[in-house]
Write a protein that holds these residues in place. Structure first.
Motif, PDB file in Angstrom:
ATOM      1  N   THR A 394      18.108  -1.558  -8.224  1.00 58.49           N
ATOM      2  CA  THR A 394      19.175  -1.528  -7.219  1.00 58.49           C
ATOM      3  C   THR A 394      18.633  -1.244  -5.817  1.00 58.49           C
ATOM      4  O   THR A 394      19.368  -1.322  -4.842  1.00 58.49           O
ATOM      5  CB  THR A 394      20.215  -0.433  -7.544  1.00 58.49           C
ATOM      6  OG1 THR A 394      19.579   0.847  -7.441  1.00 58.49           O
ATOM      7  CG2 THR A 394      20.797  -0.603  -8.941  1.00 58.49           C
ATOM      8  N   ARG A 395      17.366  -0.841  -5.732  1.00 52.20           N
ATOM      9  CA  ARG A 395      16.794  -0.496  -4.420  1.00 52.20           C
ATOM     10  C   ARG A 395      15.960  -1.649  -3.884  1.00 52.20           C
ATOM     11  O   ARG A 395      15.320  -2.361  -4.653  1.00 52.20           O
ATOM     12  CB  ARG A 395      15.880   0.742  -4.527  1.00 52.20           C
ATOM     13  CG  ARG A 395      16.373   1.831  -5.433  1.00 52.20           C
ATOM     14  CD  ARG A 395      17.624   2.486  -4.941  1.00 52.20           C
ATOM     15  NE  ARG A 395      17.464   3.074  -3.621  1.00 52.20           N
ATOM     16  CZ  ARG A 395      18.474   3.435  -2.844  1.00 52.20           C
ATOM     17  NH1 ARG A 395      19.716   3.230  -3.250  1.00 52.20           N
ATOM     18  NH2 ARG A 395      18.242   3.972  -1.678  1.00 52.20           N
ATOM     19  N   THR A 396      15.931  -1.794  -2.566  1.00 52.04           N
ATOM     20  CA  THR A 396      14.996  -2.768  -2.021  1.00 52.04           C
ATOM     21  C   THR A 396      13.608  -2.168  -2.077  1.00 52.04           C
ATOM     22  O   THR A 396      13.421  -0.999  -1.735  1.00 52.04           O
ATOM     23  CB  THR A 396      15.266  -3.081  -0.531  1.00 52.04           C
ATOM     24  OG1 THR A 396      15.926  -1.967   0.024  1.00 52.04           O
ATOM     25  CG2 THR A 396      16.015  -4.361  -0.358  1.00 52.04           C
ATOM     26  N   ALA A 397      12.662  -2.951  -2.501  1.00 53.62           N
ATOM     27  CA  ALA A 397      11.308  -2.423  -2.625  1.00 53.62           C
ATOM     28  C   ALA A 397      10.291  -3.505  -2.355  1.00 53.62           C
ATOM     29  O   ALA A 397      10.454  -4.648  -2.771  1.00 53.62           O
ATOM     30  CB  ALA A 397      11.096  -1.868  -4.021  1.00 53.62           C
ATOM     31  N   LEU A 398       9.226  -3.146  -1.641  1.00 50.29           N
ATOM     32  CA  LEU A 398       8.134  -4.085  -1.419  1.00 50.29           C
ATOM     33  C   LEU A 398       7.168  -3.989  -2.600  1.00 50.29           C
ATOM     34  O   LEU A 398       7.041  -2.933  -3.197  1.00 50.29           O
ATOM     35  CB  LEU A 398       7.408  -3.732  -0.120  1.00 50.29           C
ATOM     36  CG  LEU A 398       8.236  -3.939   1.137  1.00 50.29           C
ATOM     37  CD1 LEU A 398       7.557  -3.270   2.328  1.00 50.29           C
ATOM     38  CD2 LEU A 398       8.429  -5.433   1.395  1.00 50.29           C
ATOM     39  N   PRO A 399       6.480  -5.071  -2.909  1.00 48.33           N
ATOM     40  CA  PRO A 399       5.567  -5.018  -4.050  1.00 48.33           C
ATOM     41  C   PRO A 399       4.351  -4.135  -3.767  1.00 48.33           C
ATOM     42  O   PRO A 399       3.980  -3.924  -2.611  1.00 48.33           O
ATOM     43  CB  PRO A 399       5.135  -6.476  -4.214  1.00 48.33           C
ATOM     44  CG  PRO A 399       5.347  -7.097  -2.883  1.00 48.33           C
ATOM     45  CD  PRO A 399       6.513  -6.393  -2.275  1.00 48.33           C
ATOM     46  N   ILE A 400       3.759  -3.610  -4.825  1.00 45.06           N
ATOM     47  CA  ILE A 400       2.479  -2.917  -4.698  1.00 45.06           C
ATOM     48  C   ILE A 400       1.421  -3.987  -4.914  1.00 45.06           C
ATOM     49  O   ILE A 400       1.210  -4.455  -6.025  1.00 45.06           O
ATOM     50  CB  ILE A 400       2.352  -1.798  -5.738  1.00 45.06           C
ATOM     51  CG1 ILE A 400       3.428  -0.741  -5.466  1.00 45.06           C
ATOM     52  CG2 ILE A 400       0.965  -1.168  -5.684  1.00 45.06           C
ATOM     53  CD1 ILE A 400       3.561   0.306  -6.545  1.00 45.06           C
ATOM     54  N   THR A 401       0.789  -4.397  -3.826  1.00 43.68           N
ATOM     55  CA  THR A 401      -0.128  -5.534  -3.940  1.00 43.68           C
ATOM     56  C   THR A 401      -1.422  -5.118  -4.631  1.00 43.68           C
ATOM     57  O   THR A 401      -1.734  -3.934  -4.725  1.00 43.68           O
ATOM     58  CB  THR A 401      -0.473  -6.096  -2.548  1.00 43.68           C
ATOM     59  OG1 THR A 401      -1.085  -5.044  -1.794  1.00 43.68           O
ATOM     60  CG2 THR A 401       0.769  -6.582  -1.836  1.00 43.68           C
ATOM     61  N   VAL A 402      -2.165  -6.127  -5.097  1.00 41.45           N
ATOM     62  CA  VAL A 402      -3.405  -5.842  -5.822  1.00 41.45           C
ATOM     63  C   VAL A 402      -4.368  -5.045  -4.946  1.00 41.45           C
ATOM     64  O   VAL A 402      -4.988  -4.082  -5.394  1.00 41.45           O
ATOM     65  CB  VAL A 402      -4.051  -7.156  -6.294  1.00 41.45           C
ATOM     66  CG1 VAL A 402      -5.426  -6.890  -6.889  1.00 41.45           C
ATOM     67  CG2 VAL A 402      -3.174  -7.831  -7.335  1.00 41.45           C
ATOM     68  N   LEU A 403      -4.470  -5.406  -3.691  1.00 42.43           N
ATOM     69  CA  LEU A 403      -5.389  -4.709  -2.797  1.00 42.43           C
ATOM     70  C   LEU A 403      -4.918  -3.268  -2.542  1.00 42.43           C
ATOM     71  O   LEU A 403      -5.719  -2.350  -2.442  1.00 42.43           O
ATOM     72  CB  LEU A 403      -5.503  -5.491  -1.478  1.00 42.43           C
ATOM     73  CG  LEU A 403      -6.710  -5.188  -0.612  1.00 42.43           C
ATOM     74  CD1 LEU A 403      -8.000  -5.321  -1.403  1.00 42.43           C
ATOM     75  CD2 LEU A 403      -6.747  -6.098   0.598  1.00 42.43           C
ATOM     76  N   SER A 404      -3.606  -3.092  -2.464  1.00 48.05           N
ATOM     77  CA  SER A 404      -3.068  -1.741  -2.264  1.00 48.05           C
ATOM     78  C   SER A 404      -3.356  -0.858  -3.473  1.00 48.05           C
ATOM     79  O   SER A 404      -3.293   0.357  -3.390  1.00 48.05           O
ATOM     80  CB  SER A 404      -1.553  -1.801  -2.062  1.00 48.05           C
ATOM     81  OG  SER A 404      -1.228  -2.604  -0.967  1.00 48.05           O
ATOM     82  N   ASP A 405      -3.629  -1.494  -4.603  1.00 52.28           N
ATOM     83  CA  ASP A 405      -3.820  -0.762  -5.850  1.00 52.28           C
ATOM     84  C   ASP A 405      -5.302  -0.664  -6.203  1.00 52.28           C
ATOM     85  O   ASP A 405      -5.656  -0.265  -7.294  1.00 52.28           O
ATOM     86  CB  ASP A 405      -3.058  -1.514  -6.960  1.00 52.28           C
ATOM     87  CG  ASP A 405      -2.742  -0.621  -8.140  1.00 52.28           C
ATOM     88  OD1 ASP A 405      -2.682   0.613  -7.943  1.00 52.28           O
ATOM     89  OD2 ASP A 405      -2.563  -1.142  -9.246  1.00 52.28           O
ATOM     90  N   ASN A 406      -6.177  -1.006  -5.251  1.00 50.42           N
ATOM     91  CA  ASN A 406      -7.609  -1.050  -5.542  1.00 50.42           C
ATOM     92  C   ASN A 406      -8.186   0.350  -5.811  1.00 50.42           C
ATOM     93  O   ASN A 406      -7.984   1.278  -5.035  1.00 50.42           O
ATOM     94  CB  ASN A 406      -8.325  -1.697  -4.348  1.00 50.42           C
ATOM     95  CG  ASN A 406      -9.807  -1.789  -4.576  1.00 50.42           C
ATOM     96  OD1 ASN A 406     -10.503  -0.781  -4.545  1.00 50.42           O
ATOM     97  ND2 ASN A 406     -10.286  -2.990  -4.825  1.00 50.42           N
ATOM     98  N   ALA A 407      -8.935   0.463  -6.890  1.00 46.82           N
ATOM     99  CA  ALA A 407      -9.419   1.777  -7.324  1.00 46.82           C
ATOM    100  C   ALA A 407     -10.369   2.420  -6.313  1.00 46.82           C
ATOM    101  O   ALA A 407     -10.289   3.622  -6.051  1.00 46.82           O
ATOM    102  CB  ALA A 407     -10.101   1.666  -8.677  1.00 46.82           C
ATOM    103  N   SER A 408     -11.266   1.636  -5.696  1.00 50.94           N
ATOM    104  CA  SER A 408     -12.229   2.304  -4.814  1.00 50.94           C
ATOM    105  C   SER A 408     -11.591   2.700  -3.484  1.00 50.94           C
ATOM    106  O   SER A 408     -12.023   3.672  -2.866  1.00 50.94           O
ATOM    107  CB  SER A 408     -13.500   1.472  -4.633  1.00 50.94           C
ATOM    108  OG  SER A 408     -13.200   0.190  -4.177  1.00 50.94           O
ATOM    109  N   ILE A 409     -10.539   1.998  -3.078  1.00 50.10           N
ATOM    110  CA  ILE A 409      -9.804   2.460  -1.894  1.00 50.10           C
ATOM    111  C   ILE A 409      -9.088   3.764  -2.206  1.00 50.10           C
ATOM    112  O   ILE A 409      -9.070   4.704  -1.417  1.00 50.10           O
ATOM    113  CB  ILE A 409      -8.791   1.399  -1.421  1.00 50.10           C
ATOM    114  CG1 ILE A 409      -9.534   0.155  -0.960  1.00 50.10           C
ATOM    115  CG2 ILE A 409      -7.930   1.940  -0.284  1.00 50.10           C
ATOM    116  CD1 ILE A 409      -8.642  -0.962  -0.514  1.00 50.10           C
TER     117      ILE A 409
END
Lengths: 450, 297
Positions: A394-409
């Motif tokens: 029900t909420r607007t949400a932006l995706p968690i992109t692959v780069l945003s989810d990068n382990a070394s970052i």
């Protein structure tokens, strides 16, 4: 008696060579499997009498998920007696490392659980499932397109839809007079958490390990305000130092007001908050994790009711930063020798009504409409998880992109966060360091991507 | 005649061939390959291109983690090794008596070493030293304040060191063997001369034990500089990289960042460092290691 050392040595060498040759041949066979389409799988699929097939299947998880998956495998082998499924399962910690090592050594399993944050390392080694006999019509097209597609290949089949939730202990809420349907804001966490700790010094409203702090507190805190995804796809950060500084100051308040259990306590339970004795003893009220992980938290507190509430949001949030994700699923090793049989097993796991009931919500709400329907009809769908996913929808949400989810970052960011928690840096200095760390990592990743 | 020596050599080679092949296949080959990889930009899944000494240059000039990590490793080594050896020696001296019960004690004290620095023990350590753990609750019973054993960056490395000190058994057994080898006449003579316990220890036991001490020191130093398991399982390098040993750094480079080439370079630097430390120790040994036969040929 004449002994001939030369002869003995030569014989030994010959033996070694033979062994080496055999090894080489079987290795060659594995590679040959790619090019020769009629593999073992092909033979077994045709006639009624099938050749025995062995499929190696690996996944990560904890107790309840392991049990459910093993039960599903058992069932599948019962239905298909010629198939032998070898299960290889472990916790998430080290899973991707093991998998990458197996790919490097040409010994990766045929079928395995996969999350799209592995794409960078492993995306190229996965079978394009568009070419497999898997019924994908039961999946929302957007889930396949947005999460499971990599360089125009369909690289995995999403197993579940999942989202962050606030997993809480009902008895704890009752004890402190917190309403169960509370919609949390970041500020109300502090207000109520402070009272909780004042009422009973043993109690804390929250616990979070460093990963959870980064992923489920700092990043949402920032991106709900900015209304932007965390990292741009062109390898630039999409936030400012001021944004970070605000989030770090907030984090410090969580500790200073006794809202969150001291950081030192959480260090022994990174990635396994359910084992934290304070959670087990009901001295912690709430924690943030994927709703799909609900099972392990429920199981770890004996005799108490656990539920899931909405994820916190700023009152003026531009987005929830908590999208419904379908980034986890099952993938097939592109150099598997039994692709066809593996695809059959995969199809069964994600689409079959019986499998849906056995696997339940151990990987979130089933992403396949067919599986979801079957699970709903069985009356065994965990209402808490369903509600959490529905609420997130029900909420607007932006995706968690692959780069945003990068382990070394993440690791680079966590370094700076820890320095702020230990007061080696002020939030302002910490933000500057984090920004520098993250930018440096992004540069490296950009260079490697080229 | 020449033929005969040749034959002997061949038979010798044949008999050690299982070891030799194992050594060549499982040690020499990986060692050589890791050196080669250290000159490439190989990732875990792809063999990379030859880039010369770039990895080494980057390691010394740009890597922000390398020197802090070496510092932590040295600190750890300087804390853990002396305590471990002192403790091993103390226990060895206490157990160096001839009675039936002593056999039992020797076994008991050796047990932790059999268990090794395994993952299970490290997990146990985590539960002992966590804030709500056994150690803190014992301290509490004694009316002492609890310590943040794993969460405090200033303490965590010490906690890890303790885990290793606890496995003093192997050094202890070697010390015990050394103690047994000291001729009892020397003690008798000392007694006659009226030397006390401490005097005897300082003037006879310790000097005669120095060869064993030297051996133990070298082995333990090498082991400590390469330590991985305890820090990985108990604290995973944290908090705030306070226990981020060089072994963990290598692991992270290889399996988190997937930079096999770079990880190999770090390994080789560590190897050379260990070699250097060992050489210095050997050099210094003339001055303090006492061999009964004079030590020289």
């Amino acid at each position: 008696m004449k002994r001939k050392p030369w002869a003995a040595l030569a014989a030994l060498l010959a033996l070694m060579l033979m062994l080496a040759a055999c090894g080489g041949q079987s290795g060659g066979g594995a590679n040959g499997g790619d090019t020769v389409p009629a593999g073992e799988g092909g033979a077994s699929a045709e006639g009624g009498k099938a050749d025995p097939v062995t499929i190696r299947f690996s996944w990560w998880g904890s107790g309840p998920r392991h049990e459910a998956t093993l039960a599903a495998i058992e069932k599948y082998m019962e239905l298909n007696p010629y198939v032998k499924v070898e299960a290889e399962y472990m916790g998430f910690d080290g899973y991707s490392k093991k998998l990458a090592t197996q790919f490097a050594g040409d010994s990766a399993p045929d079928l395995f659980q996969y999350v799209n944050s592995f794409n960078d390392q492993l995306g190229d080694y996965l079978m394009d499932l568009k070419q497999a006999e898997i019924d994908t019509s039961t999946f929302p097209e957007s889930a396949l397109r947005d999460f499971a597609t990599y360089e125009d290949k369909l690289i995995f089949i999403p197993t579940g839809q999942d989202t962050f939730g606030a997993i809480y202990n009902e008895a704890f809420f009752e004890k402190h007079g917190i309403p169960q349907d509370k919609s949390w804001t970041w500020d109300s966490l502090i207000e109520i958490g402070k009272k909780v700790h004042e009422t009973d010094p043993d109690d804390y409203l929250l616990t979070a390990d460093i990963d959870v702090i980064e992923r489920e507190i700092i990043i949402p805190y920032v991106t709900q305000r900015t209304g932007k995804i965390w990292i741009n796809d062109d390898f630039t950060p999409n936030f400012t130092e001021q944004d970070l500084e605000g989030a770090y100051s907030y984090l410090l308040q969580l500790y200073e007001n006794g809202v969150m259990e001291p950081f030192g306590n959480s260090t022994a339970f990174v990635g396994k908050m359910e084992q934290n004795p304070k959670w087990v003893n009901g001295e912690i009220g709430m924690l943030f994790d994927y709703a799909g992980a609900f099972g392990k938290y429920e199981q770890s507190v004996s005799g108490a009711s656990i539920s899931i509430g909405p994820f916190p949001e700023h009152p003026d949030a531009k987005q929830s930063a908590n999208p419904i994700t379908a980034g986890t699923g099952f993938a097939i090793n592109d150099s598997s020798k039994v692709k066809e049989e593996t695809a059959k097993l995969l199809d069964w796991l994600v689409n079959d009504p019986e499998a849906a009931v056995i696997l339940n919500t151990q990987r979130g709400i089933p992403a396949s409409g067919k599986a979801l329907e079957a699970l709903g009809a069985s009356g065994q769908l965990k209402p808490e998880i369903k509600a959490a996913v529905e609420y997130a929808g029900t909420r607007t949400a932006l995706p968690i992109t692959v780069l945003s989810d990068n382990a070394s970052i993440r690791v680079a960011h966590e370094d700076a966060i820890q320095k702020v928690i230990y007061k080696k840096l002020t939030p302002q200095q910490g933000a500057a360091e984090a920004m520098a760390n993250i930018k440096e990592k992004l540069e490296e990743l950009k260079a490697e991507a080229r | 005649m020449k033929n005969r020596t040749m034959r002997h050599a061949l038979w010798g080679l044949l008999f050690i061939s299982p070891w030799l092949l194992g050594f060549l296949g499982f040690q020499f080959y990986p060692l050589a390959m890791s050196f080669y990889y250290s000159l490439t930009d190989s990732s875990l899944v792809k063999t990379g291109d030859f880039i010369g000494l770039d990895n080494y240059v980057k390691l010394f000039s740009q890597d922000k983690d390398f020197f802090p990590s070496m510092r932590v490793t040295l600190l750890y080594t300087f804390v853990a090794v002396p305590i471990k050896l002192a403790f091993a020696l103390l226990v060895a001296v206490l157990l160096n008596r001839n009675s039936k019960v002593m056999h039992v004690y020797r076994t008991v004290y050796y047990l932790p070493s059999i268990l090794g620095a395994s993952v299970a023990i490290s997990l146990l350590w985590r539960f002992l030293f966590m804030n709500e753990g056994v150690v803190n609750s014992l301290l509490g019973k004694l009316g002492l304040p609890g310590v943040d054993w794993l969460g405090d960056p200033d303490v965590a490395l010490f906690t890890i060191s303790l885990l290793v000190v606890w496995q003093f058994g192997t050094s202890m057994v070697l010390f015990l063997a050394g103690l047994k080898g000291i001729p009892s006449e020397l003690y008798d003579a000392a007694k006659v001369d009226g030397a006390g316990r401490f005097r005897t220890f300082g003037a006879i036991t310790l000097p005669l034990l120095t060869p064993i001490l030297f051996f133990n020191l070298v082995m333990q130093l090498i082991g400590a500089l390469q330590e991985f398991t305890a820090a990985f399982v108990v604290t995973n390098g944290g908090p705030m990289k306070a226990t981020y040993l060089i072994g963990l750094k290598i692991y992270d480079e290889a399996f988190l960042e997937m930079r096999m080439g770079y990880a190999s370079a770090v390994s080789w630097v560590l190897f050379l460092f260990i070699l250097l430390v060992t050489l210095i120790l050997f050099r210094s040994s003339n001055r303090w290691v006492h061999y009964e036969d004079g030590g020289r040929k």
